[in-house]
Write an enzyme that holds these catalytic residues in place. Structure first.
Site, PDB file in Angstrom:
ATOM      1  N   ASP A 249       0.857  -1.182   0.000  1.00 47.73           N
ATOM      2  CA  ASP A 249       0.000   0.000   0.000  1.00 47.73           C
ATOM      3  C   ASP A 249       0.891   1.229   0.000  1.00 47.73           C
ATOM      4  OD1 ASP A 249      -2.747   1.215   0.299  1.00 47.73           O
ATOM      5  OD2 ASP A 249      -1.776   2.069   2.070  1.00 47.73           O
TER       6      ASP A 249
ATOM      7  N   GLU B 275       1.010   5.739   0.481  1.00 53.81           N
ATOM      8  CA  GLU B 275       0.386   7.019   0.829  1.00 53.81           C
ATOM      9  C   GLU B 275       1.038   8.086  -0.032  1.00 53.81           C
ATOM     10  OE1 GLU B 275      -2.235   7.135   2.564  1.00 53.81           O
ATOM     11  OE2 GLU B 275      -2.140   5.123   3.467  1.00 53.81           O
TER      12      GLU B 275
ATOM     13  N   GLU C 115      -5.553  18.411   2.690  1.00 58.83           N
ATOM     14  CA  GLU C 115      -6.526  17.326   2.491  1.00 58.83           C
ATOM     15  C   GLU C 115      -5.855  15.968   2.589  1.00 58.83           C
ATOM     16  OE1 GLU C 115      -5.998  19.797   0.405  1.00 58.83           O
ATOM     17  OE2 GLU C 115      -7.818  21.037   0.485  1.00 58.83           O
TER      18      GLU C 115
ATOM     19  N   HIS D 295      -3.661  10.736   6.060  1.00 63.75           N
ATOM     20  CA  HIS D 295      -2.600   9.867   6.586  1.00 63.75           C
ATOM     21  C   HIS D 295      -1.793  10.482   7.730  1.00 63.75           C
ATOM     22  CE1 HIS D 295      -0.195  12.421   4.007  1.00 63.75           C
ATOM     23  NE2 HIS D 295      -0.645  11.859   2.895  1.00 63.75           N
TER      24      HIS D 295
ATOM     25  N   HIS E   6      -4.991   6.445   7.830  1.00 62.23           N
ATOM     26  CA  HIS E   6      -4.380   5.554   6.856  1.00 62.23           C
ATOM     27  C   HIS E   6      -2.873   5.476   7.130  1.00 62.23           C
ATOM     28  CE1 HIS E   6      -7.659   5.575   3.549  1.00 62.23           C
ATOM     29  NE2 HIS E   6      -8.192   5.876   4.728  1.00 62.23           N
TER      30      HIS E   6
ATOM     31  N   ASP F  52      -2.180  -0.677   6.549  1.00 62.65           N
ATOM     32  CA  ASP F  52      -3.175  -1.024   5.538  1.00 62.65           C
ATOM     33  C   ASP F  52      -2.759  -2.259   4.748  1.00 62.65           C
ATOM     34  OD1 ASP F  52      -4.569   1.113   6.449  1.00 62.65           O
ATOM     35  OD2 ASP F  52      -4.446   2.303   4.611  1.00 62.65           O
TER      36      ASP F  52
END
Length: 237
Positions: A7, A9, A52, A57, A150, A155
């Protein structure tokens, strides 16, 4: 079969507009069982962090400014990935950012043929249902209470559990699947491993004499006497 669940970010949604990958987390699985080996890294994106994205995260520009650039960690990452299939949730997004980072430093992109998308698997298995990682964790009873924000490694660890459920459930880790069985994400094939104790050549097992299963004359007489002693038996009516 070795697979890597991963995963990422990022600073935003589109690497084509200048967004960058800031974190990657990878979990190694062999035969759909986690080995305990992981890879995790943060990257300095050399740009600002939109508020945002930070809300998603929790990674600030100040925090990432102290981390290595992608080019400084890429060899270690690629060594971990090896040539394994790469499993991600909405995998096109993660592949897009990973390959963008590789392109920016003049490295070869990872072939899309290695991509396994758990969203596509879930859509086929649960049509019309919610397909987010949170929704699938809820469906399969996977604890995600520690997922406040997150995080790439967290994740990936949750996704590894979801992936097992999407591809056959936990029984696939019982040692009944050979190295080549179940290679595809939609496969339900189960075969015995050639070196399993129940599948060894007969010469490798100690030979036992067959046990007698026929009643002896004495046992037959005892049974006959027992039956004769039953009062009002239905077979005598």
């Amino acid at each position: 079969m070795r697979e890597v669940i991963f995963d990422t970010e990022t600073t935003g949604l589109d690497p084509k507009t200048g967004d960058r990958m800031v974190e990657i987390g990878c979990v190694e699985m062999i035969g759909r069982v986690e080995t305990g080996r992981t890879f995790h890294a943060y990257f300095n994106p050399e740009r600002d962090m939109p508020i945002e994205a930070e809300r998603v995260h929790g990674l600030s520009a100040a925090f990432l400014a102290t981390k290595p650039r992608f080019a400084e960690t890429v060899d270690e990452l690629l060594d971990f990935l090896g040539d394994a299939p790469l499993v991600a949730h909405n995998a096109g997004f993660d592949f897009g950012f990973l390959n963008n980072e590789l392109q920016l430093i003049g490295r070869e992109a990872i072939a899309m043929e290695r991509m396994v998308d758990t969203v596509a698997i879930a859509r086929k298995k649960h049509p019309g249902s919610k397909l987010s990682l949170d929704a699938l964790c809820t469906r399969y009873g996977i604890d995600r209470s520690h997922r406040v924000k997150h995080g790439a490694l967290l994740d990936a660890e949750l996704l590894a559990q979801v992936y097992v459920e999407l591809t056959g459930g936990r029984q696939i880790g019982l040692g009944l699947v050979g190295d080549d069985a179940g290679a595809g994400p939609d496969s339900n094939v189960t075969t015995f491993t050639p070196n399993a104790p129940w599948h060894r050549p007969s010469g490798d097992r100690p030979r036992r004499e067959p046990r007698p299963h026929v009643a002896s004359a004495e046992e037959l007489e005892r049974h006959k006497a027992f039956i004769a002693g039953i009062d009002n038996a239905i077979w005598t009516r």
